[in-house]
Design a protein around this motif. Sequence first.
Motif, PDB file in Angstrom:
ATOM      1  N   ASP A  93      19.934 -31.390  51.337  1.00 37.73           N
ATOM      2  CA  ASP A  93      21.350 -31.668  51.092  1.00 37.73           C
ATOM      3  C   ASP A  93      21.669 -32.023  49.644  1.00 37.73           C
ATOM      4  O   ASP A  93      22.793 -31.792  49.191  1.00 37.73           O
ATOM      5  CB  ASP A  93      21.814 -32.799  52.017  1.00 37.73           C
ATOM      6  CG  ASP A  93      21.878 -32.353  53.471  1.00 37.73           C
ATOM      7  OD1 ASP A  93      21.767 -31.131  53.730  1.00 37.73           O
ATOM      8  OD2 ASP A  93      22.046 -33.221  54.359  1.00 37.73           O
ATOM      9  N   ILE A  96      22.177 -28.800  48.041  1.00 38.56           N
ATOM     10  CA  ILE A  96      23.282 -28.026  48.619  1.00 38.56           C
ATOM     11  C   ILE A  96      24.647 -28.669  48.370  1.00 38.56           C
ATOM     12  O   ILE A  96      25.631 -27.979  48.111  1.00 38.56           O
ATOM     13  CB  ILE A  96      23.052 -27.845  50.136  1.00 38.56           C
ATOM     14  CG1 ILE A  96      21.791 -27.002  50.376  1.00 38.56           C
ATOM     15  CG2 ILE A  96      24.252 -27.181  50.795  1.00 38.56           C
ATOM     16  CD1 ILE A  96      21.383 -26.901  51.835  1.00 38.56           C
ATOM     17  N   THR A  97      24.718 -29.999  48.436  1.00 38.05           N
ATOM     18  CA  THR A  97      26.032 -30.665  48.315  1.00 38.05           C
ATOM     19  C   THR A  97      26.095 -31.689  47.181  1.00 38.05           C
ATOM     20  O   THR A  97      27.173 -32.185  46.867  1.00 38.05           O
ATOM     21  CB  THR A  97      26.379 -31.416  49.617  1.00 38.05           C
ATOM     22  OG1 THR A  97      25.500 -32.558  49.738  1.00 38.05           O
ATOM     23  CG2 THR A  97      26.243 -30.533  50.836  1.00 38.05           C
ATOM     24  N   ASN A  99      24.930 -34.633  47.611  1.00 35.25           N
ATOM     25  CA  ASN A  99      24.410 -35.698  48.485  1.00 35.25           C
ATOM     26  C   ASN A  99      24.261 -37.042  47.761  1.00 35.25           C
ATOM     27  O   ASN A  99      25.194 -37.498  47.116  1.00 35.25           O
ATOM     28  CB  ASN A  99      23.070 -35.214  49.077  1.00 35.25           C
ATOM     29  CG  ASN A  99      22.626 -35.978  50.317  1.00 35.25           C
ATOM     30  OD1 ASN A  99      23.448 -36.514  51.047  1.00 35.25           O
ATOM     31  ND2 ASN A  99      21.329 -36.036  50.546  1.00 35.25           N
ATOM     32  N   ARG A 140      26.073 -32.075  40.241  1.00 37.42           N
ATOM     33  CA  ARG A 140      26.604 -30.864  40.895  1.00 37.42           C
ATOM     34  C   ARG A 140      25.546 -30.242  41.802  1.00 37.42           C
ATOM     35  O   ARG A 140      24.341 -30.289  41.510  1.00 37.42           O
ATOM     36  CB  ARG A 140      26.986 -29.825  39.832  1.00 37.42           C
ATOM     37  CG  ARG A 140      27.828 -30.354  38.682  1.00 37.42           C
ATOM     38  CD  ARG A 140      29.288 -30.153  38.887  1.00 37.42           C
ATOM     39  NE  ARG A 140      29.636 -28.745  38.978  1.00 37.42           N
ATOM     40  CZ  ARG A 140      29.881 -27.965  37.926  1.00 37.42           C
ATOM     41  NH1 ARG A 140      29.767 -28.454  36.696  1.00 37.42           N
ATOM     42  NH2 ARG A 140      30.226 -26.710  38.082  1.00 37.42           N
ATOM     43  N   PRO A 141      25.979 -29.612  42.903  1.00 38.09           N
ATOM     44  CA  PRO A 141      25.026 -28.843  43.705  1.00 38.09           C
ATOM     45  C   PRO A 141      24.552 -27.613  42.943  1.00 38.09           C
ATOM     46  O   PRO A 141      25.254 -27.099  42.062  1.00 38.09           O
ATOM     47  CB  PRO A 141      25.837 -28.451  44.949  1.00 38.09           C
ATOM     48  CG  PRO A 141      27.256 -28.647  44.607  1.00 38.09           C
ATOM     49  CD  PRO A 141      27.340 -29.609  43.461  1.00 38.09           C
ATOM     50  N   GLU A 144      26.670 -24.311  42.404  1.00 35.00           N
ATOM     51  CA  GLU A 144      27.843 -24.324  41.523  1.00 35.00           C
ATOM     52  C   GLU A 144      27.464 -23.937  40.098  1.00 35.00           C
ATOM     53  O   GLU A 144      28.334 -23.694  39.268  1.00 35.00           O
ATOM     54  CB  GLU A 144      28.503 -25.708  41.524  1.00 35.00           C
ATOM     55  CG  GLU A 144      29.240 -26.008  42.817  1.00 35.00           C
ATOM     56  CD  GLU A 144      30.042 -27.300  42.739  1.00 35.00           C
ATOM     57  OE1 GLU A 144      30.063 -27.928  41.655  1.00 35.00           O
ATOM     58  OE2 GLU A 144      30.636 -27.667  43.761  1.00 35.00           O
ATOM     59  N   PRO A 153      19.590 -26.703  55.005  1.00 29.43           N
ATOM     60  CA  PRO A 153      20.202 -28.034  55.028  1.00 29.43           C
ATOM     61  C   PRO A 153      19.317 -29.087  55.680  1.00 29.43           C
ATOM     62  O   PRO A 153      18.369 -28.789  56.405  1.00 29.43           O
ATOM     63  CB  PRO A 153      21.476 -27.799  55.853  1.00 29.43           C
ATOM     64  CG  PRO A 153      21.148 -26.648  56.739  1.00 29.43           C
ATOM     65  CD  PRO A 153      20.174 -25.781  55.976  1.00 29.43           C
TER      66      PRO A 153
END
Length: 182
Positions: A93, A96-97, A99, A140-141, A144, A153
């Motif tokens: 995560d 990916i996000t 997190n 940033r993930p 991006e 995930p």
Amino acid sequence: MSATNRSGNQKIKLATVWLDGCSGCHMSVLDTDERILEVARRATVVWGPLVDAKEFPHDVDVTLVEGAVSSVEDLHRIRIVRERTRILVSLGDCAITGNVPAMRNKFGAYAVLQRAYLENATLDPKIPTDVIPELLPATRPVHELVPVDVFVPGCPPSADLIYSVLSDLLEGKAPQPAAKFG
Ligand code: SF4
């Protein structure tokens, strides 16, 4: 692909990269236990925390990336990794996000440095200007900043999911839809 396994099949070049993460995703890779021997049979690990290499290699087949992009150094590294990797996998995560590392975004980079090096320091409080990499304004993930091919995930992703995705990739198959987005 340069090396071959005992069956004479070509082994793929596999790398793992650790950006701004806690290492838990790498631990989950190790949690695949004896199945990691099957991965080793089919892949050569050319870069990672346990590989003694000075420069990220060229022509890597699959790279697993743990962690978000938080610093100028992270950004520089992920751009090189992307250039030299055929299939880039965001592992976990944070990649990916954003997190956990992205929790600092609402406060700004300076507030984090101030908290760590001034407010919580008991000896010679000072924000270092060398040694630690310069922080980006926001964490940033990975996708991006560079294109990502596969997303896995979880915090961390389970060993079963990691092994499933790796098995598919090592066989040249697309991973199961649950692990692939976009
Ligand atoms: S996704 Fe979870 S386990 Fe993986 S690096 Fe981030 S905090 Fe650690």
